[in-house]
Motif scaffolding. Structure first.
Motif, mmCIF file in Angstrom:
data_model
loop_
_atom_site.group_PDB
_atom_site.id
_atom_site.type_symbol
_atom_site.label_atom_id
_atom_site.label_comp_id
_atom_site.label_asym_id
_atom_site.label_seq_id
_atom_site.Cartn_x
_atom_site.Cartn_y
_atom_site.Cartn_z
ATOM 1 N N UNK A 1 9.231 -4.811 4.006
ATOM 2 C CA UNK A 1 10.525 -4.194 4.264
ATOM 3 C C UNK A 1 11.662 -5.177 3.974
ATOM 4 N N UNK A 2 11.481 -6.399 4.419
ATOM 5 C CA UNK A 2 12.511 -7.414 4.196
ATOM 6 C C UNK A 2 12.731 -7.647 2.701
ATOM 7 N N UNK A 3 11.633 -7.686 1.933
ATOM 8 C CA UNK A 3 11.743 -7.930 0.500
ATOM 9 C C UNK A 3 12.352 -6.724 -0.213
ATOM 10 N N UNK A 4 11.983 -5.512 0.200
ATOM 11 C CA UNK A 4 12.567 -4.308 -0.406
ATOM 12 C C UNK A 4 14.071 -4.272 -0.157
ATOM 13 N N UNK A 5 14.477 -4.598 1.052
ATOM 14 C CA UNK A 5 15.910 -4.607 1.363
ATOM 15 C C UNK A 5 16.638 -5.670 0.543
ATOM 16 N N UNK A 6 16.004 -6.811 0.353
ATOM 17 C CA UNK A 6 16.632 -7.855 -0.474
ATOM 18 C C UNK A 6 16.792 -7.379 -1.914
ATOM 19 N N UNK A 7 15.777 -6.729 -2.441
ATOM 20 C CA UNK A 7 15.809 -6.278 -3.840
ATOM 21 C C UNK A 7 16.762 -5.110 -4.058
ATOM 22 N N UNK A 8 17.093 -4.400 -2.988
ATOM 23 C CA UNK A 8 17.962 -3.219 -3.114
ATOM 24 C C UNK A 8 19.330 -3.435 -2.475
ATOM 25 N N UNK B 1 20.059 -1.432 0.672
ATOM 26 C CA UNK B 1 20.207 0.027 0.598
ATOM 27 C C UNK B 1 18.892 0.752 0.850
ATOM 28 N N UNK B 2 17.767 0.100 0.594
ATOM 29 C CA UNK B 2 16.470 0.732 0.790
ATOM 30 C C UNK B 2 16.090 1.646 -0.359
ATOM 31 N N UNK B 3 14.958 2.304 -0.201
ATOM 32 C CA UNK B 3 14.410 3.160 -1.256
ATOM 33 C C UNK B 3 14.960 4.575 -1.186
ATOM 34 N N UNK B 4 15.174 5.157 -2.339
ATOM 35 C CA UNK B 4 15.463 6.593 -2.394
ATOM 36 C C UNK B 4 14.183 7.405 -2.257
#
Length: 331
Positions: free
Chosen positions: A208-215, A218-221
């Motif tokens: 989750x932390x890495x996804x938030x960093x990459x986005x 904003x998180x995933x659509x």
């Protein structure tokens, strides 16, 4: 002919000599050239999703050639002996081939004529066989159920037989960023080779932390769970942004349990969507995509085994032996 027969009571799968089936009215006999081993086959053989029949020949991913046409078959298929075909995986959503009636882990299989799709010469049988499920299922889950829009950020959990195609499908349909998540290194490499922008090891990073960093927080659509793991599904939902959708494609007997509080699930306008199976029209389209090169299935099949080794193939997929993607048997 030789056929793999599954006995529900004993849970045993054995290759046996059985009579060649004969096509009845409206039916066609197909000479099987390739048949895929799917995760749902493994679930059935392990007793998690028992078939309705006492004995059945499994296999719902099948390609071959027409051997014989029964009476009352439309003129289109008359005289089409040796025509290359792909078989749709069931008579309906409730009558899956290889569960509700005999499937393709055999030298021959009988199917209704309207379950056939012509296969071009330039699509190998091993690749054609997996299109109706391993390709059409993630297509339907991402495009129809998940309603992927241009530029959206997509997370894919599980890059096996379904997930490797989900990566391509997300790219083909305009995903702006694709993040693949899988604990197996070979699977992560498959994801990157198929076009994922990032491949994360959930055992090495906080996903989750890495996804938030990459986005940019904003998180995933769109999050797609393809492995059949509730832990992965919970993680996928935790990575959603506002109005994010999570689609469940992976099959499991586990109850769905999410750690996100319901108040936050509602506040974030999250959606959790189930999905099972592709559409016949999608199969026809995807066969054309494979023939034209728009869809690359050259790396999709990791192992090809003779029918006599189908039991070994089921074990390989069940225990993830030798990093299987899609395993195909050839009678």
């Amino acid at each position: 002919m030789r056929a793999a027969r599954f006995e529900r009571a004993s849970g045993k799968l054995t290759v046996q000599d059985v009579p060649i089936p004969q096509p009845g009215p409206g039916e066609v006999l197909v000479r099987v050239e390739a048949a895929g081993i799917c995760g749902s086959d493994v679930h059935m053989i392990k007793g998690e999703f028992p078939p309705p029949l006492e004995q059945v020949t499994p296999g719902h991913e099948v390609a071959g050639t027409i051997a014989q046409v029964g009476p009352e078959v439309p003129p289109f298929w008359q005289g089409q002996t040796d025509q290359r075909v792909v078989l749709l995986g069931g008579k309906s959503s409730c009558m899956v081939m290889g569960q509700a009636y005999d499937g393709g882990w055999a030298e021959y299989v009988v199917v209704p004529h309207d379950r056939l799709v012509a296969a071009p010469d330039n699509v190998p049988f091993e690749q054609a066989a997996i299109i109706p499920d391993a390709v059409a299922t993630p297509w339907g889950g991402i495009v129809h159920r998940g309603k992927l829009r241009q530029g959206e950020v997509v997370g894919l959990w599980g890059i096996g037989g379904l997930g490797q195609h989900a990566v391509q499908i997300a790219r083909m349909n305009g995903a702006g960023l694709i993040i693949a998540i899988d604990p197996i290194e070979a699977a992560r490499l498959r994801a990157l080779a198929a076009g994922a922008h990032h491949a994360l090891d959930p055992g090495a990073v906080d996903v989750r932390e890495e996804v938030m960093r990459l986005t940019d927080n904003k998180g995933l659509n769109l999050a797609v769970e393809l492995s059949g793991s509730n832990i992965a599904l919970d993680q996928a939902v935790s990575c959603l942004g506002f109005f994010g959708r999570a689609v469940v494609i992976g099959m499991s007997t586990e109850p769905i349990r999410l750690t996100e509080p319901s108040v936050m699930f509602g506040f974030n306008n999250h959606s959790l969507l189930g999905f099972d199976g592709g559409e016949p029209s999608d199969v026809e389209m995807l066969v054309c995509y494979a023939a034209s090169g728009k869809l690359d299935l050259s790396r999709s099949v990791s192992h090809v085994l003779p029918l006599e080794e189908v039991v070994r193939g089921v074990e390989m997929l069940s225990k993830k032996i030798d990093n299987p993607a899609r395993i195909v048997v050839k009678p």
